[in-house]
Design an enzyme around this catalytic site. Structure first.
Site, PDB file in Angstrom:
ATOM      1  N   GLY A  90      26.942  54.952  29.453  1.00  0.00           N
ATOM      2  CA  GLY A  90      28.153  54.475  30.144  1.00  0.00           C
ATOM      3  C   GLY A  90      27.850  53.251  30.994  1.00  0.00           C
ATOM      4  O   GLY A  90      28.491  53.015  32.025  1.00  0.00           O
ATOM      5  N   GLY A 116      30.399  50.519  32.448  1.00  0.00           N
ATOM      6  CA  GLY A 116      31.473  50.936  33.336  1.00  0.00           C
ATOM      7  C   GLY A 116      31.318  50.435  34.765  1.00  0.00           C
ATOM      8  O   GLY A 116      30.407  49.662  35.082  1.00  0.00           O
ATOM      9  N   ILE A 118      29.923  52.561  24.506  1.00  0.00           N
ATOM     10  CA  ILE A 118      30.693  52.347  23.278  1.00  0.00           C
ATOM     11  C   ILE A 118      31.337  50.969  23.273  1.00  0.00           C
ATOM     12  O   ILE A 118      32.009  50.591  22.332  1.00  0.00           O
ATOM     13  CB  ILE A 118      31.800  53.420  23.073  1.00  0.00           C
ATOM     14  CG1 ILE A 118      32.558  53.666  24.385  1.00  0.00           C
ATOM     15  CG2 ILE A 118      31.238  54.702  22.523  1.00  0.00           C
ATOM     16  CD1 ILE A 118      33.797  54.518  24.230  1.00  0.00           C
ATOM     17  N   TYR A 128      39.438  66.923  34.467  1.00  0.00           N
ATOM     18  CA  TYR A 128      38.247  66.164  34.868  1.00  0.00           C
ATOM     19  C   TYR A 128      37.413  66.970  35.868  1.00  0.00           C
ATOM     20  O   TYR A 128      36.191  67.111  35.720  1.00  0.00           O
ATOM     21  CB  TYR A 128      38.706  64.840  35.485  1.00  0.00           C
ATOM     22  CG  TYR A 128      37.629  64.020  36.162  1.00  0.00           C
ATOM     23  CD1 TYR A 128      36.650  63.369  35.417  1.00  0.00           C
ATOM     24  CD2 TYR A 128      37.609  63.873  37.551  1.00  0.00           C
ATOM     25  CE1 TYR A 128      35.675  62.598  36.050  1.00  0.00           C
ATOM     26  CE2 TYR A 128      36.651  63.098  38.181  1.00  0.00           C
ATOM     27  CZ  TYR A 128      35.681  62.460  37.427  1.00  0.00           C
ATOM     28  OH  TYR A 128      34.723  61.701  38.053  1.00  0.00           O
TER      29      TYR A 128
HETATM   30  P1  NAD Z   1      33.828  54.083  33.939  1.00  0.00           P
HETATM   31  O1  NAD Z   1      34.982  54.631  33.203  1.00  0.00           O
HETATM   32  O2  NAD Z   1      33.980  52.782  34.629  1.00  0.00           O
HETATM   33  O3  NAD Z   1      32.573  53.993  32.972  1.00  0.00           O
HETATM   34  C1  NAD Z   1      32.288  54.995  32.027  1.00  0.00           C
HETATM   35  C2  NAD Z   1      31.705  54.304  30.823  1.00  0.00           C
HETATM   36  O4  NAD Z   1      31.499  55.305  29.833  1.00  0.00           O
HETATM   37  C3  NAD Z   1      32.655  53.251  30.219  1.00  0.00           C
HETATM   38  O5  NAD Z   1      32.005  52.001  30.145  1.00  0.00           O
HETATM   39  C4  NAD Z   1      32.977  53.797  28.843  1.00  0.00           C
HETATM   40  O6  NAD Z   1      33.086  52.792  27.857  1.00  0.00           O
HETATM   41  C5  NAD Z   1      31.801  54.724  28.593  1.00  0.00           C
HETATM   42  N1  NAD Z   1      32.121  55.779  27.628  1.00  0.00           N
HETATM   43  C6  NAD Z   1      33.274  56.455  27.519  1.00  0.00           C
HETATM   44  N2  NAD Z   1      33.215  57.301  26.482  1.00  0.00           N
HETATM   45  C7  NAD Z   1      31.985  57.154  25.944  1.00  0.00           C
HETATM   46  C8  NAD Z   1      31.326  57.756  24.842  1.00  0.00           C
HETATM   47  N3  NAD Z   1      31.922  58.668  24.066  1.00  0.00           N
HETATM   48  N4  NAD Z   1      30.057  57.378  24.562  1.00  0.00           N
HETATM   49  C9  NAD Z   1      29.446  56.451  25.326  1.00  0.00           C
HETATM   50  N5  NAD Z   1      30.025  55.837  26.376  1.00  0.00           N
HETATM   51  C10 NAD Z   1      31.287  56.189  26.667  1.00  0.00           C
HETATM   52  O7  NAD Z   1      33.356  55.218  34.953  1.00  0.00           O
HETATM   53  P2  NAD Z   1      32.490  55.053  36.267  1.00  0.00           P
HETATM   54  O8  NAD Z   1      33.433  54.908  37.380  1.00  0.00           O
HETATM   55  O9  NAD Z   1      31.421  54.054  36.076  1.00  0.00           O
HETATM   56  O10 NAD Z   1      31.879  56.522  36.367  1.00  0.00           O
HETATM   57  C11 NAD Z   1      30.584  56.873  35.907  1.00  0.00           C
HETATM   58  C12 NAD Z   1      30.306  58.313  36.273  1.00  0.00           C
HETATM   59  O11 NAD Z   1      30.447  58.492  37.688  1.00  0.00           O
HETATM   60  C13 NAD Z   1      31.251  59.322  35.639  1.00  0.00           C
HETATM   61  O12 NAD Z   1      30.560  60.513  35.365  1.00  0.00           O
HETATM   62  C14 NAD Z   1      32.272  59.590  36.717  1.00  0.00           C
HETATM   63  O13 NAD Z   1      32.852  60.860  36.577  1.00  0.00           O
HETATM   64  C15 NAD Z   1      31.395  59.515  37.945  1.00  0.00           C
HETATM   65  N6  NAD Z   1      32.166  59.213  39.161  1.00  0.00           N
HETATM   66  C16 NAD Z   1      32.735  57.989  39.346  1.00  0.00           C
HETATM   67  C17 NAD Z   1      33.462  57.738  40.505  1.00  0.00           C
HETATM   68  C18 NAD Z   1      34.105  56.416  40.776  1.00  0.00           C
HETATM   69  O14 NAD Z   1      34.842  56.270  41.767  1.00  0.00           O
HETATM   70  N7  NAD Z   1      33.868  55.380  39.955  1.00  0.00           N
HETATM   71  C19 NAD Z   1      33.616  58.755  41.463  1.00  0.00           C
HETATM   72  C20 NAD Z   1      33.058  60.000  41.207  1.00  0.00           C
HETATM   73  C21 NAD Z   1      32.310  60.210  40.062  1.00  0.00           C
HETATM   74  N1  SER Z   2      36.987  58.040  41.422  1.00  0.00           N
HETATM   75  C1  SER Z   2      37.047  59.148  40.540  1.00  0.00           C
HETATM   76  C2  SER Z   2      38.410  59.352  40.015  1.00  0.00           C
HETATM   77  O1  SER Z   2      39.344  58.976  40.712  1.00  0.00           O
HETATM   78  C3  SER Z   2      36.603  60.397  41.264  1.00  0.00           C
HETATM   79  O2  SER Z   2      35.735  61.100  40.478  1.00  0.00           O
HETATM   80  O3  SER Z   2      38.575  59.882  38.956  1.00  0.00           O
END
Ligand code: NAD
Ligand code: SER
Length: 314
Positions: free
Chosen positions: A13, A16, A40, A144
């Site tokens: 990921g 992201g 992806i 989620y």
């Molecule tokens: P994001 O959606 O920005 O990035 C996730 C990435 O995963 C994307 O680039 C997407 O293309 C990729 N992805 C999706 N499906 C896929 C697949 N089948 N195979 C490979 N890659 C795939 O999310 P993020 O904000 O960077 O979050 C990353 C992690 O942190 C996640 O587990 C999320 O639950 C956790 N998280 C994020 C936040 C936040 O505020 N950003 C808060 C709490 C937890």
């Molecule tokens: N920032 C994330 C969301 O809103 C929390 O996991 O989904």
């Protein structure tokens, strides 16, 4: 399991919101060639070091990448976030659960260390909203959140049963200027800055009294690196550390921006994401992170707002 410095790091990921910044930080720390990124889709992360397209549901392709690149540590970020998850629960369950299981099965075979983030979404409406304890009943109302609870439990199962060193943080909503968020409920707290920096007004999708735990991305990246460097013996928790940065209402966020940009305006038009936000805590207790690996946040709303607007306007 001890750290093997001859092995490389992989970030899933990586394209992201967190992935781009975490991959850059890991490359800075451990060397660009030692950090493989997979996703992806391609974003700038693909241009700045080793990168491969890989769907985390494709077990054989993922395992081959791990095998061919001598991967010893995985930061598993590939997931579907809360708002997209409520629109497509099946996809969310599939990627968040089966993707994680693929990562854990490969970790078992190759004796890897794993970082797997959790979220404030593990909590449901039945917990104390203020200073939510580390160890409390987890009854989320989103798919989620449900995958994050099950993910924490699955990670702890692999830790206890197979001795895999797995660590994780319940990130609050993360706020960043290098990359936009994707399909989360806390996205308003990022989008608002992107609009303000372009001298545009913003329509916020939660009401003005909505107050959630948030954190500036530099703190979240530092926390991630610090947790992964902490001695295993000092950790009493593993996949589920509460982490506190700051909490503010949507109105307080608007007012913080207006202190720097007095003409900025925001109106509030709550949609389906309001209900998700209402089910989450206002603030979390992170004493375990402080005591077990020395966590200390450095940004508050004022310093983050200054830094966000400075960078976005540049
Ligand atoms: P994001 O959606 O920005 O990035 C996730 C990435 O995963 C994307 O680039 C997407 O293309 C990729 N992805 C999706 N499906 C896929 C697949 N089948 N195979 C490979 N890659 C795939 O999310 P993020 O904000 O960077 O979050 C990353 C992690 O942190 C996640 O587990 C999320 O639950 C956790 N998280 C994020 C936040 C936040 O505020 N950003 C808060 C709490 C937890
Ligand atoms: N920032 C994330 C969301 O809103 C929390 O996991 O989904």
């Amino acid at each position: 399991m001890s750290i093997d410095n001859t092995k490389k790091i992989l970030v899933t990921g990586a394209a992201g919101q967190i992935g781009i910044e975490l991959t850059a930080a890991l490359r800075e720390k451990y060397g660009t060639e030692n950090v493989m990124a997979i996703d992806i889709r391609e974003t700038e992360v693909a241009k700045n070091g080793p990168f491969k397209i890989c769907n985390i549901l494709d077990f054989n392709k993922y395992k081959k990448i791990v095998n061919d690149n001598n991967i010893g540590t995985v930061y598993h970020l590939a997931a579907i976030l809360s708002a997209t998850g409520e629109k497509n629960p099946k996809l969310c369950f599939d990627i968040n659960m089966n993707g994680l299981q693929n990562v854990l099965e490969v970790a078992r075979e190759y004796e890897q260390r794993i970082f797997c983030p959790s979220s404030i979404a593990v909590f449901g409406p039945d917990i104390p909203k203020e200073n939510t304890p580390q160890d409390v009943a987890l009854n989320p109302t989103t798919v989620y959140g449900l995958t994050k609870v099950a993910g924490e439990l699955l990670c702890d199962y692999y830790f206890n049963k197979y001795n895999i060193d797995i660590r994780g943080i319940r990130y609050p909503g993360l706020i960043s200027w290098k990359n936009r968020p994707n399909g989360g409920t806390t996205d308003y707290a990022v989008e608002i800055y992107f609009k303000a920096a372009k001298n545009e007004n913003y329509q916020c999708f939660v009401n003005e009294q909505t107050k959630l735990p948030m954190m500036y991305m530099p703190d979240a990246i530092r926390a991630t690196l610090e947790l992964m460097e902490a001695p295993l013996e000092s950790l009493k928790h593993h996949s589920n550390y509460n982490l506190s940065g700051m909490s503010f209402t949507a109105l307080e966020l608007v007012e913080a921006i207006q202190k720097i940009m007095p003409d900025f305006e925001c109106n509030f038009k709550p949609d389906y994401r309001q209900e998700i936000a209402n089910s989450w805590p206002i603030s979390v207790n992170d004493d375990a992170a402080k005591e077990e690996w020395g966590w200390k946040p450095s940004f508050n709303l004022t310093s983050m707002t200054k830094d966000m607007l400075k960078n976005l306007r540049n």
